[in-house]
Scaffold this active site. Structure first.
Site, short mmCIF file in Angstrom:
data_model
loop_
_atom_site.label_atom_id
_atom_site.label_comp_id
_atom_site.label_asym_id
_atom_site.label_seq_id
_atom_site.Cartn_x
_atom_site.Cartn_y
_atom_site.Cartn_z
N LYS A 80 0.85 -1.20 0.00
CA LYS A 80 0.00 0.00 0.00
C LYS A 80 0.88 1.24 0.00
O LYS A 80 1.92 1.27 0.68
CB LYS A 80 -0.91 -0.04 1.24
CG LYS A 80 -1.95 1.06 1.29
CD LYS A 80 -2.83 0.91 2.54
CE LYS A 80 -3.89 1.99 2.63
NZ LYS A 80 -4.75 1.86 3.82
N SER A 155 -9.71 2.07 2.96
CA SER A 155 -8.81 2.77 2.09
C SER A 155 -7.84 1.86 1.32
O SER A 155 -7.29 2.30 0.31
CB SER A 155 -8.01 3.80 2.90
OG SER A 155 -7.19 3.14 3.84
N SER A 179 -9.99 -0.21 7.13
CA SER A 179 -9.36 -0.06 5.81
C SER A 179 -8.69 -1.30 5.24
O SER A 179 -8.30 -1.30 4.08
CB SER A 179 -8.35 1.08 5.84
OG SER A 179 -9.00 2.31 5.78
#
Lengths: 491, 95
Positions: A80, A155, A179
């Site tokens: 990420k 997210s 997330s």
């Protein structure tokens, strides 16, 4: 087809010399070329760098290095875009960090490297992890592989979509209010949020420091257990990291869950629950019972206050954490006559809408005269939310619930209304406030066309990832939902 | 939610963020809705409840005091928008 391997299968094939790490990386890169223009899961990938890492792994394998010594040797793991990888871009999907190149490795990256993993590109996310749909990325949203008109979640939407569509073997995400678990559930993967402090946050760009945790997004529970074992454990660069060494999670997976007490919080089976989700969760609960679990209803009475509490605490911490983006030492700088004007201009232009909203809200709740009314008050409610779980875990070993009230929602459906977006996180947020661990594991599909994955969420006591993984694995093996894959046309 | 309570210009100033007129209006309305929602918390009786600032019962963590390799100044300055002479360059602060 090597792109569709799980970590476990890839390790098996690599050790038997059935294929090379080079071939796995090539298969993943090919998949990215074919489908990522539709999905937009990756923000950046350096093919040559990935292949060079694979070649080093192949060389080590050829001279007899085993997966006992380097458990992830030759496995590409996508990262990420808020975890620091030396020499790779680190933008948090924000314009304010455009052109930033990370000068050091996060602790989790160091550990992946020592385990022989290939650090594989940067995945898309909501800017600074603020959002539930990846629509807040400054570089375009990530689409859901099961239905391109829908969100991948957020997210960590890029990590989840990349794993779901086999652009990588596994990925790392981060979870501040859901997330990891929510995008995993929307994309049909496994997503684990470890106990607060289980995994070092050193090198993770901070959003809300008392809530953030890094965790794995994988194709199977076994893979999540493997990855957690590598990244968990004490780190002198993060004083909030728990000193207890990581247990051998994968070794415990096959034990039965007979006699395990599983609590169903009545506050989670509410009216707003989508009928397909309700059905899937009810069936999952029955299945856990058939597998030997003892199911009983419990109560987490402060559930309905979790979102309000979260949006005070998380934004307050964010307003402090994001003060560092001032145009002085790194990232975007827009000139001004004096430093103050430089800050105004840089932050005004560099941050996206949602980040500005959350910084403003956080600044407000901490501002003079309002601290007690908002921040301190929310911290007290946080205590009550924690106590709910303490009480619950006196009766049961695990809590089972939906990960989300609905399956993946449509792009644009909630993006104009921040409050509606916030409310969609109702089932994932309490876990972060309480600092406990949680996982989302696929438990079925909606009856819609196209069908959408549904996630079962299991929550465990602090540091009890072992039980969480064991129950999830047991459930997964009984149903094998992970064998079903989204189909994306490749033209 | 009354306007006197949430002064978006003042908050934006505290946060060091320049907002356009459209942003002030939009965020003002949106954050007003969020703050109204947050008022829900007042239903909870928090008398005598200790605040939680952190999910872990943290104690001070010590490590041995030894020199370790750290970022070189060259690496630390690599991402600087403006640098000179091993320093970050900023607009003039003192008249």
């Amino acid at each position: 087809m090597l792109d569709s391997l799980t970590i476990t299968d890839a390790i098996d094939g690599l050790s038997k010399k059935e294929f090379t790490a080079h071939a796995i990386v090539e298969a993943c890169l090919n998949k990215i070329y074919k489908v990522d223009k539709k999905i937009n899961a990756f923000l950046w990938i350096d093919d040559a760098d990935a292949i060079a890492q694979a070649d080093i792994a192949d060389k080590e394998l050829s001279i007899g290095v085993t997966h006992k010594e380097k458990p992830l040797l030759g496995i590409p793991i996508a990262i990420k875009d808020l975890i620091s990888v030396k020499g790779h871009p680190l933008r948090c999907a924000s314009k304010i960090l455009d052109k930033y190149i990370a000068p050091y490795d996060a602790t989790v990256i160091e550990r992946l490297r020592s385990a022989g993993a290939i650090i594989f590109g940067r995945t898309n996310m909501d800017e600074f992890a603020m959002g539930s749909s990846t629509e807040n990325s400054a570089f375009g949203t990530t689409r859901n592989p099961w239905d391109l008109e829908r969100t991948s979640g957020g997210s960590s939407g890029g990590s989840a979509a990349a794993v779901a569509v086999d652009e990588c073997i596994a990925a790392l995400g981060s979870d501040t209010g859901g997330s990891i678990r929510q995008p995993a559930s929307f994309c049909g993967c496994v997503g684990l949020k470890p106990t607060y402090g289980r995994v070092s946050r050193y090198g993770l760009v901070a959003y809300a420091s008392s809530l953030d945790q890094i965790g794995p997004i994988t194709k199977t529970v076994q893979d999540a257990a493997l990855l957690l074992k590598i990244i968990a454990g004490q780190d002198y660069c993060d004083s909030t990291c728990i000193s207890e060494p990581a247990p051998d999670y994968p070794a415990k997976l096959t034990e039965s869950i007979k006699g395990l007490r599983i609590g169903i919080p009545k506050e989670y089976m509410i009216g707003g629950l989508d009928p397909d989700v309700r059905n899937a969760i009810n069936q999952a609960i029955k299945s856990l019972e058939n597998l030997g679990g003892i199911v009983e209803e419990i109560s987490l009475p402060h559930t309905e206050y979790a979102i309000a509490t979260y949006y005070i605490i998380a934004t307050a911490e964010a307003s402090a954490n994001l003060a560092r983006f001032d145009g002085v030492r790194y990232g975007l700088r827009l000139d001004g006559a004096d430093p103050l004007e430089m800050y105004y201009n840089t932050r005004g232009k560099g941050f996206g809408q949602e980040v500005k909203r959350r910084i403003l809200l956080g600044t407000y709740v901490l501002s003079s005269g309002y601290y007690d009314a908002y921040y301190l008050y929310a911290q007290k409610v946080r205590t009550l939310i924690r106590r709910d779980f303490d009480n619950g875990f006196e009766k049961v070993d695990l809590i089972a619930a939906p990960t989300n009230p609905t399956a993946a929602f449509k792009l644009g459906e909630k993006s104009a209304d921040p409050l509606q977006m916030y409310l969609s996180d109702i089932f994932t947020i309490s876990c972060n406030l309480a600092g406990i661990c949680g996982i989302s594991v696929p438990c079925g599909f909606t009856n819609t066309t196209p069908r959408l994955p549904i996630g079962l969420q299991l929550l465990g006591k602090p540091m009890d990832e072992e039980k969480l993984l064991r129950a999830s694995s047991c459930f997964e093996q009984a149903h094998e939902f992970y064998k079903q894959k989204p189909v994306i046309s490749e033209e | 939610m009354d306007d006197t309570k949430f002064n978006i210009e003042y908050i934006a100033h505290l946060a060091r963020i320049k907002l356009t007129e459209e942003e002030k209006t939009l965020y003002g309305v949106q954050l007003g809705t969020v703050l109204d929602y947050i008022e829900k918390l007042r239903e909870v009786n928090v008398d005598g409840v200790e605040p939680t600032s952190h999910p872990l019962p943290l104690i001070n963590v010590m490590r041995t005091d030894e020199t370790k390799v750290c970022l070189s100044s060259e690496d630390a300055l690599r991402n600087a928008p403006l640098k000179s002479n091993n320093l970050f360059i900023v607009p003039k602060i003192i008249e």
